[in-house]
Enzyme design. Sequence first.
Site, PDB file in Angstrom:
ATOM      1  N   LYS A  93       0.860  -1.185   0.000  1.00 49.85           N
ATOM      2  CA  LYS A  93       0.000   0.000   0.000  1.00 49.85           C
ATOM      3  C   LYS A  93       0.891   1.227   0.000  1.00 49.85           C
ATOM      4  CE  LYS A  93      -3.985   2.077   0.345  1.00 49.85           C
ATOM      5  NZ  LYS A  93      -3.513   2.987  -0.730  1.00 49.85           N
ATOM      6  N   LYS A 135       4.570   2.136   8.897  1.00 48.06           N
ATOM      7  CA  LYS A 135       3.358   2.904   9.190  1.00 48.06           C
ATOM      8  C   LYS A 135       2.132   1.991   9.234  1.00 48.06           C
ATOM      9  CE  LYS A 135       3.382   6.674   6.863  1.00 48.06           C
ATOM     10  NZ  LYS A 135       3.224   7.615   5.727  1.00 48.06           N
ATOM     11  N   LYS A 189       5.352   2.024  -2.602  1.00 50.93           N
ATOM     12  CA  LYS A 189       5.311   3.422  -3.043  1.00 50.93           C
ATOM     13  C   LYS A 189       5.644   3.464  -4.521  1.00 50.93           C
ATOM     14  CE  LYS A 189       4.633   7.538  -1.146  1.00 50.93           C
ATOM     15  NZ  LYS A 189       3.810   7.904   0.017  1.00 50.93           N
ATOM     16  N   THR A 211      -5.154  12.896   6.046  1.00 52.85           N
ATOM     17  CA  THR A 211      -3.801  13.026   6.588  1.00 52.85           C
ATOM     18  C   THR A 211      -3.751  14.165   7.604  1.00 52.85           C
ATOM     19  OG1 THR A 211      -2.936  12.165   4.522  1.00 52.85           O
ATOM     20  CG2 THR A 211      -1.366  13.297   5.944  1.00 52.85           C
ATOM     21  N   ASN A 218      -2.146  19.190   0.293  1.00 54.81           N
ATOM     22  CA  ASN A 218      -3.213  18.352   0.855  1.00 54.81           C
ATOM     23  C   ASN A 218      -3.017  18.138   2.355  1.00 54.81           C
ATOM     24  OD1 ASN A 218      -4.136  15.564   1.715  1.00 54.81           O
ATOM     25  ND2 ASN A 218      -5.289  15.830  -0.175  1.00 54.81           N
ATOM     26  N   SER A 224      -7.434   5.449   3.619  1.00 58.39           N
ATOM     27  CA  SER A 224      -7.297   4.648   2.390  1.00 58.39           C
ATOM     28  C   SER A 224      -7.732   3.205   2.667  1.00 58.39           C
ATOM     29  CB  SER A 224      -5.848   4.638   1.907  1.00 58.39           C
ATOM     30  OG  SER A 224      -5.578   5.777   1.134  1.00 58.39           O
TER      31      SER A 224
HETATM   32  P1  NAD Z   1       0.838  18.245  -2.064  1.00 54.13           P
HETATM   33  O1  NAD Z   1       1.371  18.075  -3.438  1.00 54.13           O
HETATM   34  O2  NAD Z   1      -0.621  18.358  -1.872  1.00 54.13           O
HETATM   35  O3  NAD Z   1       1.509  19.529  -1.378  1.00 54.13           O
HETATM   36  C1  NAD Z   1       2.888  19.711  -1.264  1.00 54.13           C
HETATM   37  C2  NAD Z   1       3.093  21.113  -0.697  1.00 54.13           C
HETATM   38  O4  NAD Z   1       4.470  21.292  -0.393  1.00 54.13           O
HETATM   39  C3  NAD Z   1       2.728  22.229  -1.676  1.00 54.13           C
HETATM   40  O5  NAD Z   1       2.117  23.288  -0.958  1.00 54.13           O
HETATM   41  C4  NAD Z   1       4.076  22.689  -2.209  1.00 54.13           C
HETATM   42  O6  NAD Z   1       4.051  24.033  -2.646  1.00 54.13           O
HETATM   43  C5  NAD Z   1       4.906  22.527  -0.957  1.00 54.13           C
HETATM   44  N1  NAD Z   1       6.331  22.427  -1.212  1.00 54.13           N
HETATM   45  C6  NAD Z   1       6.987  21.752  -2.178  1.00 54.13           C
HETATM   46  N2  NAD Z   1       8.301  21.941  -2.054  1.00 54.13           N
HETATM   47  C7  NAD Z   1       8.487  22.741  -0.967  1.00 54.13           C
HETATM   48  C8  NAD Z   1       9.619  23.281  -0.316  1.00 54.13           C
HETATM   49  N3  NAD Z   1      10.832  23.051  -0.760  1.00 54.13           N
HETATM   50  N4  NAD Z   1       9.400  24.038   0.773  1.00 54.13           N
HETATM   51  C9  NAD Z   1       8.155  24.286   1.239  1.00 54.13           C
HETATM   52  N5  NAD Z   1       7.059  23.807   0.671  1.00 54.13           N
HETATM   53  C10 NAD Z   1       7.221  23.040  -0.427  1.00 54.13           C
HETATM   54  O7  NAD Z   1       1.468  17.043  -1.226  1.00 54.13           O
HETATM   55  P2  NAD Z   1       0.904  16.400   0.114  1.00 54.13           P
HETATM   56  O8  NAD Z   1       0.031  15.274  -0.264  1.00 54.13           O
HETATM   57  O9  NAD Z   1       0.411  17.473   1.006  1.00 54.13           O
HETATM   58  O10 NAD Z   1       2.237  15.769   0.706  1.00 54.13           O
HETATM   59  C11 NAD Z   1       3.124  16.518   1.553  1.00 54.13           C
HETATM   60  C12 NAD Z   1       3.921  15.544   2.410  1.00 54.13           C
HETATM   61  O11 NAD Z   1       2.998  14.768   3.179  1.00 54.13           O
HETATM   62  C13 NAD Z   1       4.773  14.541   1.642  1.00 54.13           C
HETATM   63  O12 NAD Z   1       5.924  14.237   2.366  1.00 54.13           O
HETATM   64  C14 NAD Z   1       3.889  13.313   1.573  1.00 54.13           C
HETATM   65  O13 NAD Z   1       4.617  12.112   1.366  1.00 54.13           O
HETATM   66  C15 NAD Z   1       3.261  13.389   2.949  1.00 54.13           C
HETATM   67  N6  NAD Z   1       2.026  12.606   3.075  1.00 54.13           N
HETATM   68  C16 NAD Z   1       0.936  12.873   2.296  1.00 54.13           C
HETATM   69  C17 NAD Z   1      -0.197  12.087   2.441  1.00 54.13           C
HETATM   70  C18 NAD Z   1      -1.445  12.336   1.647  1.00 54.13           C
HETATM   71  O14 NAD Z   1      -2.447  11.648   1.910  1.00 54.13           O
HETATM   72  N7  NAD Z   1      -1.485  13.279   0.738  1.00 54.13           N
HETATM   73  C19 NAD Z   1      -0.213  11.051   3.374  1.00 54.13           C
HETATM   74  C20 NAD Z   1       0.907  10.822   4.172  1.00 54.13           C
HETATM   75  C21 NAD Z   1       2.026  11.607   3.996  1.00 54.13           C
END
Ligand code: NAD
Length: 428
Positions: free
Chosen positions: A68, A92, A104, A188, A219, A356
């Site tokens: 997953k 996790k 992944k 999340t 997100n 999920s």
């Molecule tokens: P996303 O694409 O929705 O958002 C990413 C955000 O990070 C954007 O606002 C972008 O502008 C910003 N960003 C990118 N580079 C940056 C930098 N150098 N400095 C500051 N901001 C920056 O992605 P997401 O889904 O929110 O994921 C963010 C983190 O959370 C990742 O590490 C991801 O693996 C983790 N995560 C996400 C989920 C999920 O369900 N979406 C679940 C678990 C973990």
Amino acid sequence: MTNSLFSDASKRLEKALKYVSISDDASARLRYPKASLSVSIPVRMDNGSLRIFQGYRVRYDDTRGPGKGGVRYHPNVTLDEVQSLAFWMTFKCALLNLPFGGAKGGITVNPKELSKQELERLSRGYIDAIADFIGPNVDILAPDVYTNAMIMGWMMDQYGIICRQISPAVVTGKPLTMGGSQGRDSATGQGAFYVINNILPKFGHSPNNTTIAVQGFGNAGAIVAELLAKGGYKVVAVSDSLGGIYAEKGLDIPSIRQYKNEHRGIKGVYCQDTVCSIVEHKTITNEELLTLDVDVLIPAALENQITSKNADKIRAKYIFEVANGPITSEADQILENKGIYVFPDILVNAGGVTVSYFEWVQNRSGLYWTTQKVNETLKEKMVAETEETWAISQDLGVSMRTAAYIHGLNRLSEALDAKGTRNYYVNG
Ligand code: NAD
């Protein structure tokens, strides 16, 4: 081992192994990914040219259930990064006691440069390339950085075309009309909110005496920022890839989210604008945000944000990792020496994979849940596993990160032994 993200991630496993009674067979198995696939994806661009993109899918371990994990679209995606993310997913899912292993995927691409049609062809092409490697009982996809519900919908549809059957359970984080779950979009951030709200009172913090800075406004970051602001916490700084904003009195997070949503570029796929365009606040760099004098720091963007280079400058008292891998193992040690409490990614951001799982259950049963049921069940799981991890950390006198790995490792080693390690047979 080379100096890679994966070798750094593995150091957390080695640390936790010292506290767990685990068979040599099981610990050996957990040091290596089960399977890694690297693919080339040919995409016809709008101008008629052909571009080849590099894609990956890694199934790290599937002892406790099908793999997953999300799919990331980012120019810096490498096999090393995808492998590390799959490793974190393994622990996790075990930590949250979900019947999944860890996996992944990712594509090396700057998706903001593609048109919506090119993005669709790339997403469908990725599924064409990895279809034999995934499936509702094999390996299940989800959104991650720069992928969203629309992209998950295309992926599920393409998988159905290839298999000649509707298979909603192969992808989670889909649009609601295609079998998505209520509450997946916010899961999340919602899960992180439950963890933070459960932990801070243990240190005598209440919302109105707690200041917070959030790095990353996607997100995960935007939703946790909004939930915390609604819960009475003072969110004083947020940032995205182009920079950040700060207001000592606290930011109006709902209006910042609305602004970002109204300025989506590339035909509604990605936000073209930045939080920095909201002029009435002081603008700051991402580096400045990380070193602000706040109670709580929430990295919610990408990995390797707090390293040996800046760890010493961190002034927050508590760090909740909403992003995966934002702190290197070297930085972990520096923060620990400074008395800063770190709450690890594999616990704090596990709300996403937990909902999920609920989506996968709903797809397989055909019975769909209300938002209330999703959030109540999520809260129950997040709070229970946070408390168990906290108890391990207190009993053994270890960090919350090591406690989280110990908790996950215990479940993984039990499953690995039950499948037939030497210990299992020798000990009867
Ligand atoms: P996303 O694409 O929705 O958002 C990413 C955000 O990070 C954007 O606002 C972008 O502008 C910003 N960003 C990118 N580079 C940056 C930098 N150098 N400095 C500051 N901001 C920056 O992605 P997401 O889904 O929110 O994921 C963010 C983190 O959370 C990742 O590490 C991801 O693996 C983790 N995560 C996400 C989920 C999920 O369900 N979406 C679940 C678990 C973990």
